[in-house]
Design a protein around this motif. Structure first.
Motif, PDB file in Angstrom:
ATOM      1  N   ARG A   1       4.916  -6.739  12.953  1.00  0.00           N
ATOM      2  CA  ARG A   1       4.101  -5.719  12.215  1.00  0.00           C
ATOM      3  C   ARG A   1       4.185  -6.001  10.546  1.00  0.00           C
ATOM      4  O   ARG A   1       2.870  -5.888  10.237  1.00  0.00           O
ATOM      5  CB  ARG A   1       4.755  -4.543  12.262  1.00  0.00           C
ATOM      6  N   ALA A   2       4.982  -6.722  10.182  1.00  0.00           N
ATOM      7  CA  ALA A   2       5.007  -6.907   8.699  1.00  0.00           C
ATOM      8  C   ALA A   2       3.771  -8.016   8.405  1.00  0.00           C
ATOM      9  O   ALA A   2       3.214  -7.910   7.483  1.00  0.00           O
ATOM     10  CB  ALA A   2       6.296  -7.332   8.004  1.00  0.00           C
ATOM     11  N   HIS A   3       3.935  -9.258   9.313  1.00  0.00           N
ATOM     12  CA  HIS A   3       3.077 -10.152   9.264  1.00  0.00           C
ATOM     13  C   HIS A   3       1.567  -9.579   9.229  1.00  0.00           C
ATOM     14  O   HIS A   3       0.615 -10.203   8.674  1.00  0.00           O
ATOM     15  CB  HIS A   3       3.546 -11.282   9.862  1.00  0.00           C
ATOM     16  N   GLN A   4       1.481  -8.824  10.194  1.00  0.00           N
ATOM     17  CA  GLN A   4       0.259  -8.528  10.796  1.00  0.00           C
ATOM     18  C   GLN A   4      -0.401  -7.716   9.365  1.00  0.00           C
ATOM     19  O   GLN A   4      -1.505  -7.795   9.269  1.00  0.00           O
ATOM     20  CB  GLN A   4       0.328  -7.421  11.760  1.00  0.00           C
ATOM     21  N   ARG A   5       0.175  -6.716   8.860  1.00  0.00           N
ATOM     22  CA  ARG A   5      -0.076  -6.208   7.553  1.00  0.00           C
ATOM     23  C   ARG A   5      -0.503  -7.271   6.543  1.00  0.00           C
ATOM     24  O   ARG A   5      -1.671  -7.278   5.854  1.00  0.00           O
ATOM     25  CB  ARG A   5       0.869  -5.381   7.234  1.00  0.00           C
TER      26      ARG A   5
ATOM     27  N   GLU B   1      -0.657  -1.316   1.329  1.00  0.00           N
ATOM     28  CA  GLU B   1       0.081  -0.622   2.125  1.00  0.00           C
ATOM     29  C   GLU B   1       1.098  -0.898   2.793  1.00  0.00           C
ATOM     30  O   GLU B   1       0.968  -1.500   4.122  1.00  0.00           O
ATOM     31  CB  GLU B   1      -1.104   0.326   3.068  1.00  0.00           C
ATOM     32  N   PRO B   2       2.244  -1.047   2.224  1.00  0.00           N
ATOM     33  CA  PRO B   2       3.410  -1.963   3.121  1.00  0.00           C
ATOM     34  C   PRO B   2       3.971  -1.312   3.966  1.00  0.00           C
ATOM     35  O   PRO B   2       4.663  -1.895   5.089  1.00  0.00           O
ATOM     36  CB  PRO B   2       4.214  -2.400   1.928  1.00  0.00           C
ATOM     37  N   GLY B   3       3.777   0.119   4.103  1.00  0.00           N
ATOM     38  CA  GLY B   3       4.667   0.603   5.064  1.00  0.00           C
ATOM     39  C   GLY B   3       4.159   0.754   6.360  1.00  0.00           C
ATOM     40  O   GLY B   3       4.813   1.159   7.678  1.00  0.00           O
ATOM     41  N   MET B   4       2.653   0.578   6.747  1.00  0.00           N
ATOM     42  CA  MET B   4       2.107   0.517   8.008  1.00  0.00           C
ATOM     43  C   MET B   4       1.467  -0.638   8.387  1.00  0.00           C
ATOM     44  O   MET B   4       0.933  -1.299   7.444  1.00  0.00           O
ATOM     45  CB  MET B   4       1.004   1.957   7.962  1.00  0.00           C
ATOM     46  N   SER B   5       1.485  -0.893   9.670  1.00  0.00           N
ATOM     47  CA  SER B   5       1.027  -2.187  10.012  1.00  0.00           C
ATOM     48  C   SER B   5      -0.787  -1.563  10.205  1.00  0.00           C
ATOM     49  O   SER B   5      -1.144  -0.483  10.233  1.00  0.00           O
ATOM     50  CB  SER B   5       1.289  -2.642  11.547  1.00  0.00           C
ATOM     51  N   PRO B   6      -1.618  -2.686  10.449  1.00  0.00           N
ATOM     52  CA  PRO B   6      -3.064  -2.072  10.754  1.00  0.00           C
ATOM     53  C   PRO B   6      -3.274  -1.443  11.765  1.00  0.00           C
ATOM     54  O   PRO B   6      -4.424  -0.833  11.770  1.00  0.00           O
ATOM     55  CB  PRO B   6      -3.663  -3.533  10.846  1.00  0.00           C
ATOM     56  N   PHE B   7      -2.581  -1.288  12.666  1.00  0.00           N
ATOM     57  CA  PHE B   7      -2.623  -0.274  13.733  1.00  0.00           C
ATOM     58  C   PHE B   7      -1.619   0.958  13.783  1.00  0.00           C
ATOM     59  O   PHE B   7      -1.243   1.492  14.815  1.00  0.00           O
ATOM     60  CB  PHE B   7      -2.114  -0.962  15.131  1.00  0.00           C
TER      61      PHE B   7
END
Length: 639
Positions: free
Chosen positions: A480-484, A615-621
């Motif tokens: 998820r972090a890499h997605q963001r 917005e590091p706390g949330m993934s794009p989804f």
């Protein structure tokens, strides 16, 4: 107490009933094209504007209708397909409910022109909101032409819930393909906004599949055929190496009617067990002919879900037939313990007599005799060496043994100087320093100049990255972090149109179906902004001469396949812009997966890049990318 139950007005009842039959423009296409097939047409044309929101017109050369039949066709429960309840158990046609035209006319402007082949003039009927506005004699071609305009004009709420033109067109194409695949003997054509999307001549099943999904499809197909008392099975499956990550071309047809059956789909997947990778789906075009009395198609308004009398038998036959075809065409490995091909006798040796092998023994050979007459150097028994300048023809000669004295000299110097001997325990990997103004989330890492400089990161279960902070620790989901990180990077590149591209020495050429090429043409501009260099499209071929920095050549086809699948399946939500949706799709495809091992430098880079995001706390989804555990939380666990 006053009575409160009353009959609904006809126009309200018709609009409610229309909601069951007409859900979107593709529903209208399905009903009208199926009516044309039932009318015995050999040529059917579909004309669409604005994905069907403005116009849907189906023109056929079928039987046509008289003036009375044309007017009666717009009444509810009026049909020519059945006469009694018993006919429901032996259906050979498609539209038998008698609600299609009535439901469509209740929520749109409908114009019908029809003429039987034997009549000189035809009939023109105009309907608006379920009401007849005009009926007159007209000159028209033999057959029927039905034009549906301004769909949902009197139900604005339903119209507002329609997706974008791109998504609705995808559904229209799906319905068109389903009907055209079931009837390869009929000539079909489809036009959208004046553009020719499909021109399908009358042909056989294999050629129809190739005409729809591209010429490259022909080499992917493996024929399947089985004839039993229960069913007659024919069609094709894709070779295992062409399995896709998305559910692509998967079609079941029962008695020339497209159906959806998770149970039969499982039978196909079971036949491919062990032949395709995990998280991939096989493609297939399977036609089943079953006794109509053993099938119930009248369980769903769209008639895409049916019931079978004996599903278990169909499952077993379907699974075994596909496995047999994959083995018959050398697609799947076969094990035959009763026959060894190495024991087969060539035809040329059929009449030749057997000859006994000859054996030659060197009577003078002595393995313990000294080589060249020298003593103290025994020749090792059974060894082979080439010596004396004669290549490889002496059995029993070896080279002399080397003198083993002085072996201690090989280890001189070891342990005296760690630096000279290559002690790699203190190697440092240079990492990118993030400077400038403070980043979002940077306050979590203010301790790194302080009390724990030696603690960096480590990977937990190949899924999480754990690092310490001033108040405790942070656990980051690497996927998820890499997605963001990738999402914000691609979004920024497409916004400023400054994507970095690396040119390819050898261009990548990929092939797609006409519908996929139409979708890629709409995405081409955004793809070029992030670093793709794409030559002008040619038919079913796309040539890529440059790719974004950080993307490998092997990932290009995966990226495009995922892009097509996401935009077809409305993932992400179509309410976002095309740029946002593409950035999400690319981020999801290229992000590191759970199970991938990251070295310390990669872990550090991912952590730094994540907390440099907006917005590091949330993934794009909208999923959390990390959690924090404070020292107080840990202390509570030990109480």
């Amino acid at each position: 107490m006053a009575d409160i139950i009353q009959l609904l007005p006809d126009h309200v009842a018709n609009q409610i009933a229309a909601g069951e039959v007409v859900q979107r423009p593709a529903s209208v296409v399905k009903e009208l094209v199926e009516n044309a097939v039932d009318a015995g047409a050999t040529e059917i044309r579909l004309i669409v504007k604005d994905a069907g929101k403005t116009l849907i017109q189906v023109v056929d050369n079928g039987a046509g209708m008289t003036a009375t039949d044309a007017r009666l066709s717009f009444e509810r429960h009026a049909t020519s397909k059945i006469r009694s309840a018993e006919d429901l158990f032996s259906l050979g046609t498609k539209g038998f409910r008698g609600e299609a035209l009535a439901s469509i006319a209740a929520i749109a402007h409908v114009e019908m022109n029809t003429r039987p082949h034997d009549d000189e003039v035809g009939t023109r009927i105009c309907m608006e909101g379920g009401k007849l506005t005009s009926q007159e004699v007209t000159v028209t071609a033999a057959g029927t032409s039905v034009a549906v305009k301004n769909l949902f004009f009197n139900i604005p709420a339903r119209r507002n819930f329609l997706k974008s033109n791109q998504v609705e067109l995808r559904h229209v194409i799906d319905e068109f393909q389903r009907v055209s695949l079931a009837h390869p003997d009929i000539q079909f054509a489809m036009y959208h906004n004046g553009n020719d999307l499909f021109t399908l001549p009358s042909s056989n099943y294999r050629q129809r599949v190739v005409n729809i999904f591209g010429s490259r499809t022909n080499e992917k197909l493996v024929p399947v055929s089985e004839n039993t008392e229960v069913l007659k099975l024919s069609g094709f499956v894709y070779k295992p190496e062409h399995a896709r990550k998305s559910r692509g071309e998967q079609f079941f047809f029962v008695n020339n009617r497209f159906i959806k059956s998770p149970y039969l789909h499982h039978a196909v997947v079971a036949a491919f067990e062990g032949l395709i990778r995990e998280q991939t789906h096989p493609g297939y075009f399977l036609y089943l002919e079953i006794d109509p009395k053993s099938v119930d198609v009248n369980i769903h308004p769209t008639k895409t879900e049916i019931k079978f009398d004996d599903e278990h038998t169909l499952y077993a036959i379907l699974r075994s037939a596909i496995k047999h075809s994959l083995g018959q065409f050398n697609i799947a490995p076969l094990l035959d313990f009763e026959k060894d091909t190495g024991l087969d006798t060539p035809y040329g040796y059929k009449d030749r007599p057997a000859s006994a092998p000859t054996i030659e023994v060197d009577a003078d050979f002595n393995p313990f005799r000294d080589e060249e007459g020298e003593a103290g150097i025994p020749v090792s028994p059974g060894s082979f060496s080439t010596g004396g300048g004669k290549p490889g023809n002496t059995w029993g000669r070896t080279a002399r043994k080397e003198d083993p004295s002085g072996w201690e000299s090989l280890y001189i110097g070891l342990g005296d100087d760690d630096e000279a001997s290559g002690n790699f325990s203190s190697v440092e990997i240079e990492s990118d320093e993030v400077g400038g103004t403070s980043m979002p989330g940077q306050q979590l890492f203010d301790h790194r100049q302080g009390e724990l400089p030696s603690v960096t990161t480590y990977q937990l279960h190949r899924k999480y990255i754990v690092t310490t902070i001033k108040s405790g620790m942070v656990i980051i989901d690497q996927h998820r972090a890499h997605q963001r990180v990738l999402y914000e990077r691609f979004l920024r590149q497409m916004t400023v149109k400054e994507g970095i591209s690396q040119q390819l020495l050898f261009p990548i050429v990929l092939h797609y179906s006409p519908s996929d090429m139409a979708l890629l043409s709409e995405l081409k501009g955004s793809m070029e902004f992030i670093g793709f260099a794409i030559d002008p499209f040619r038919g079913e071929e796309i040539t890529i001469t440059g790719i974004p920095s950080g993307v490998s050549e092997s990932e290009v086809s995966i990226i495009l396949e995922q892009l097509i699948a996401d935009f077809k399946d409305e993932i992400p939500d179509s309410s976002f812009s095309q740029t946002d949706r593409m950035a999400k799709s690319l981020g999801k495809t290229l992000a590191v997966r759970t199970g991938e091992v990251l070295n310390e430098a990669a872990q550090e880079a991912l952590v730094n890049n994540l907390f440099a995001c907006k917005e590091p706390g949330m993934s794009p989804f909208n999923r959390p990318t990390y959690i924090t555990i404070t020292v107080e939380d840990l202390e509570k666990k030990f109480l």
